[in-house]
Structures are given as C-alpha cells and as structure tokens.
Design a protein around this motif. Structure first.
Motif, PDB file in Angstrom:
ATOM      1  N   GLY A  59      37.467  31.390  61.995  1.00  0.00           N
ATOM      2  CA  GLY A  59      36.988  30.050  61.681  1.00  0.00           C
ATOM      3  C   GLY A  59      36.771  29.808  60.207  1.00  0.00           C
ATOM      4  N   THR A  60      36.998  30.821  59.359  1.00  0.00           N
ATOM      5  CA  THR A  60      36.791  30.701  57.917  1.00  0.00           C
ATOM      6  C   THR A  60      38.104  30.380  57.222  1.00  0.00           C
ATOM      7  OG1 THR A  60      35.028  32.360  58.008  1.00  0.00           O
ATOM      8  CG2 THR A  60      35.944  31.859  55.845  1.00  0.00           C
ATOM      9  N   ILE A  61      38.181  29.251  56.542  1.00  0.00           N
ATOM     10  CA  ILE A  61      39.355  28.958  55.720  1.00  0.00           C
ATOM     11  C   ILE A  61      39.368  29.948  54.556  1.00  0.00           C
ATOM     12  CG2 ILE A  61      40.312  27.298  54.070  1.00  0.00           C
ATOM     13  CD1 ILE A  61      39.582  25.069  55.955  1.00  0.00           C
ATOM     14  N   HIS A  62      40.561  30.524  54.265  1.00  0.00           N
ATOM     15  CA  HIS A  62      40.605  31.568  53.258  1.00  0.00           C
ATOM     16  C   HIS A  62      42.015  31.733  52.701  1.00  0.00           C
ATOM     17  CE1 HIS A  62      41.760  33.554  57.039  1.00  0.00           C
ATOM     18  NE2 HIS A  62      42.514  34.342  56.277  1.00  0.00           N
ATOM     19  N   ALA A  63      42.103  32.407  51.559  1.00  0.00           N
ATOM     20  CA  ALA A  63      43.388  32.797  50.974  1.00  0.00           C
ATOM     21  C   ALA A  63      43.135  33.854  49.914  1.00  0.00           C
ATOM     22  CB  ALA A  63      44.098  31.596  50.355  1.00  0.00           C
ATOM     23  N   ILE A  64      44.023  34.820  49.848  1.00  0.00           N
ATOM     24  CA  ILE A  64      43.989  35.833  48.795  1.00  0.00           C
ATOM     25  C   ILE A  64      44.804  35.319  47.622  1.00  0.00           C
ATOM     26  CG2 ILE A  64      44.553  38.232  48.220  1.00  0.00           C
ATOM     27  CD1 ILE A  64      44.397  38.743  51.308  1.00  0.00           C
ATOM     28  N   GLY A  65      44.241  35.407  46.423  1.00  0.00           N
ATOM     29  CA  GLY A  65      44.886  34.862  45.247  1.00  0.00           C
ATOM     30  C   GLY A  65      45.818  35.844  44.559  1.00  0.00           C
ATOM     31  N   GLU A  75      40.808  22.275  64.511  1.00  0.00           N
ATOM     32  CA  GLU A  75      40.049  22.602  65.716  1.00  0.00           C
ATOM     33  C   GLU A  75      39.224  23.872  65.561  1.00  0.00           C
ATOM     34  OE1 GLU A  75      42.748  22.820  68.970  1.00  0.00           O
ATOM     35  OE2 GLU A  75      43.014  20.662  69.136  1.00  0.00           O
ATOM     36  N   VAL A  76      39.765  24.866  64.862  1.00  0.00           N
ATOM     37  CA  VAL A  76      39.118  26.190  64.864  1.00  0.00           C
ATOM     38  C   VAL A  76      38.241  26.448  63.644  1.00  0.00           C
ATOM     39  CG1 VAL A  76      41.029  27.110  66.214  1.00  0.00           C
ATOM     40  CG2 VAL A  76      41.004  27.483  63.743  1.00  0.00           C
ATOM     41  N   THR A  77      38.327  25.609  62.605  1.00  0.00           N
ATOM     42  CA  THR A  77      37.545  25.850  61.391  1.00  0.00           C
ATOM     43  C   THR A  77      36.058  25.621  61.638  1.00  0.00           C
ATOM     44  OG1 THR A  77      39.385  25.266  59.938  1.00  0.00           O
ATOM     45  CG2 THR A  77      37.170  25.115  58.993  1.00  0.00           C
ATOM     46  N   THR A  78      35.234  26.527  61.175  1.00  0.00           N
ATOM     47  CA  THR A  78      33.776  26.393  61.261  1.00  0.00           C
ATOM     48  C   THR A  78      33.298  25.357  60.247  1.00  0.00           C
ATOM     49  OG1 THR A  78      33.551  28.703  61.931  1.00  0.00           O
ATOM     50  CG2 THR A  78      31.585  27.629  61.030  1.00  0.00           C
ATOM     51  N   VAL A  79      32.525  24.377  60.700  1.00  0.00           N
ATOM     52  CA  VAL A  79      32.011  23.309  59.840  1.00  0.00           C
ATOM     53  C   VAL A  79      30.512  23.144  60.093  1.00  0.00           C
ATOM     54  CG1 VAL A  79      32.234  20.888  59.154  1.00  0.00           C
ATOM     55  CG2 VAL A  79      34.247  22.110  60.023  1.00  0.00           C
ATOM     56  N   PRO A  80      29.681  23.142  59.016  1.00  0.00           N
ATOM     57  CA  PRO A  80      30.040  23.475  57.633  1.00  0.00           C
ATOM     58  C   PRO A  80      30.292  24.966  57.473  1.00  0.00           C
ATOM     59  CG  PRO A  80      27.670  23.154  57.816  1.00  0.00           C
ATOM     60  CD  PRO A  80      28.244  22.788  59.159  1.00  0.00           C
ATOM     61  N   HIS A  81      30.831  25.353  56.328  1.00  0.00           N
ATOM     62  CA  HIS A  81      31.090  26.771  56.066  1.00  0.00           C
ATOM     63  C   HIS A  81      29.790  27.559  56.088  1.00  0.00           C
ATOM     64  CE1 HIS A  81      32.536  30.447  54.254  1.00  0.00           C
ATOM     65  NE2 HIS A  81      31.663  30.326  53.277  1.00  0.00           N
ATOM     66  N   GLU A  82      29.834  28.741  56.682  1.00  0.00           N
ATOM     67  CA  GLU A  82      28.677  29.622  56.736  1.00  0.00           C
ATOM     68  C   GLU A  82      28.980  30.904  55.960  1.00  0.00           C
ATOM     69  OE1 GLU A  82      28.019  30.299  60.854  1.00  0.00           O
ATOM     70  OE2 GLU A  82      27.547  28.196  61.315  1.00  0.00           O
ATOM     71  N   THR A  83      28.142  31.231  55.001  1.00  0.00           N
ATOM     72  CA  THR A  83      28.314  32.465  54.235  1.00  0.00           C
ATOM     73  C   THR A  83      27.597  33.603  54.957  1.00  0.00           C
ATOM     74  OG1 THR A  83      28.450  31.263  52.132  1.00  0.00           O
ATOM     75  CG2 THR A  83      27.918  33.623  52.031  1.00  0.00           C
TER      76      THR A  83
END
Length: 320
Positions: free
Chosen positions: A172-178, A218-226
C-alpha cells in the motif's frame, strides 16, 4: 539429517533501469548490459534460485521447498508457497513509481498467493541519491486527482539515502528506488506490481511500459503512514546484531562480524546474504568459505553453527 548450508546461485533480470554494478561490485557474471535485479534467494516460479552444493545440488530452492519440507520445518508437501524473496537491485536509472497490494487484494483480485510487503537495505548510493517513499495526499479523492493530473511533484514524498540506511515498505506504500542506488531487498515472495508513473520512458521498440492506475488507486494507503520500527542492537565480543525490522511477514537483521561467534538457530530457517568481507561458516566441524555476494540458507535441520572472520550480513526469516 541435512547438515549443510544451502548455497544458492542468483537469477538475473534485465530491466530498463538496470546497469553493470551487479558485476563491478559483486563480481557476478551478468547476462545483460542492463541487469537490474539478482534474485539471490528465490523459490518464486518466475525465477527460482539453483542450489550449488550438497545432496540437492542442481535442484532449485522451489524443488527443495516442495519436496524437502523438513529443511524449513514444513510438512513434506507444503500447501503454501515459499514465503520470502531476497534480491539485489542496481538502479542505474530511476525505477518506476509503483505500489503493491496486500495479501487480501492479491488473493481475491489478482489471483496471487501473496501481496508484497518489502524492505530495503542500502548497500551503495551516489551522493544526493534519493528514494520515493509515500505521498502527501490526505484523502483518497486528493490522491486520485493528483494521479489523474500527473502532478507528481506535489504527490510524491522523497527522501535522501546513504549506504547503511534501512527502509520498510509495507504493502500500500507508493515507492520508487532512485538512480544511483544499490539495495538488498527482502520481500514477500510475490512478483505483483502496480505501476503508477514511469517518466514516459520507452523501450527499444518505442513502447511505453504499462501503467496500472486504477489498481494503484485502490490499494494505496491514504494518508501515508510512516512505520515506527523498534530497532534494537545486541553486542557481543566480535559481533554486533542489529534488528532492522520485525513485522508481520519477516524479521530482518544486520550482523557485523569481527572475530568469531557461536550461533544457535531458533527459527525455522535463516536466509543469509554476505554484503561485505570474507568469513567462514562452520557446521559439524565442516568449514565453508563465504565472501561478499554469497547467499545461503541455514536449514531447520541445523541447530548450531559458527561464524569466523570479518564480514557483514543481512539475515532474515519468515514471521510465524
């Protein structure tokens, strides 16, 4: 009784963002100019690791899981898939912005055994390298609007990283490796990804990679949780054990060895990746030489082993 570590040969994956660091930093014989991933401990059907030693030499970890459940404290014919997957990723360019579903969504909607919660240990990072982890939307409506407008600068949350950093990435966490980052990733054994944004890149045929915006919304957690990680450290003479994460699917540790240590295995089995240095692992008075880039499993049939040398390890096992 099986009394050998199970050493594994990586499976390599070509990626549009890959490079050559899996060769230059780990001395792997990589098959592609853009080698992005080494699946170093894998029983996934899309790339099972091959066993390189012992009675099961030549078989895959998937074979061992299905036919030798005693090595993993499992029934002879386990009903579930091998639970974890360990990779090394070379981000020679930015990875796509993506999100993974949880177990329920993966099973009910995507017909997959597992969702995908993962974590990253940063092995190398160029100066000013950064990750995308999470987003700034406060409501699902705001998330959908920012995605539909392609307003990535307002949506995406970025952090700088350096070698030795650790990041936990729940489903559920939007992410990307830079770009410029090499990581060791421990994850659920899943190959399911919903791509949100890919910088409008095209492949050799001029085609853009497929996006999965509706699933991602649909699957992204909102709001983001750290996540708040309860990291602890245990110090013995010549040995430091740091708990990086202990969550629902896996526990992951960083071991620093400078001398020797006797270890008693208390979990079903251990996954071990050598990320720096050289050492030996000793089982029943038999010595196995290990070095950076080696990956092996201490099976459930081994209750005690020792390590000697100067090295660093990432060690993981599935949560019960």
């Amino acid at each position: 009784m099986y009394q050998e570590p199970i050493f594994l040969e990586p499976i390599f994956k070509e990626r549009i963002w890959g490079g050559q660091k899996l060769h230059t930093e780990f001395q792997y014989s990589i098959p592609y100019d853009k080698t992005g991933e080494a699946w170093v401990i894998s029983a996934h059907e899309n790339g099972p690791s091959k066993i390189t030693n012992g009675p099961l030499k030549g078989q895959t970890l998937r074979d061992a899981w299905q036919n030798h459940g005693e090595l993993f404290s499992q029934p002879q014919k386990p009903t579930e898939e091998y639970p974890l997957l360990v990779k090394i990723l070379d981000a020679n360019d930015d990875l796509s912005v993506q999100v993974h579903p949880d177990d329920h969504y993966a099973s009910e909607v995507a017909n997959e055994s597992y969702g995908k919660t993962e974590c990253w240990y940063v092995l190398n990072a160029e100066e000013d390298a950064e990750l995308i982890i999470g987003h700034h939307a406060q409501t699902r409506e705001e998330l959908e609007q920012l995605i539909d407008r392609g307003n990535w600068d307002h949506l995406l949350r970025r952090i700088n990283v350096q070698p030795g950093d650790f990041v936990y990435v729940p489903s559920g966490t939007i992410h990307a490796i830079g770009k410029g980052i090499v990581i060791l990733e421990t994850q659920q054994s899943s190959d399911i990804t919903y791509r949100v944004y890919d910088y409008d890149r095209t492949d050799a045929q001029g085609n853009k990679r497929k996006l999965h915006l509706e699933q991602a919304k649909e699957v992204t957690t909102v709001p983001h949780e750290t996540p708040q990680l309860n990291q602890t450290e245990r110090v013995k003479e010549g040995f430091i054990e740091k708990k990086l994460v202990e969550e629902a699917y896996f526990s992951v540790y960083h071991w620093t060895l400078n001398g020797s240590i006797e270890q008693t295995r208390t979990e079903d089995f251990l996954q071990v990746s050598v990320i720096q240095g050289e050492a030996t692992v000793i089982v029943d008075e038999v010595t196995y030489n290990i070095e950076k880039g080696d990956h092996f499993i201490i099976p459930a049939t081994i209750s005690q082993f020792s390590l000697q040398g100067k090295a660093e390890f990432i060690v993981s096992y599935p949560s019960k």
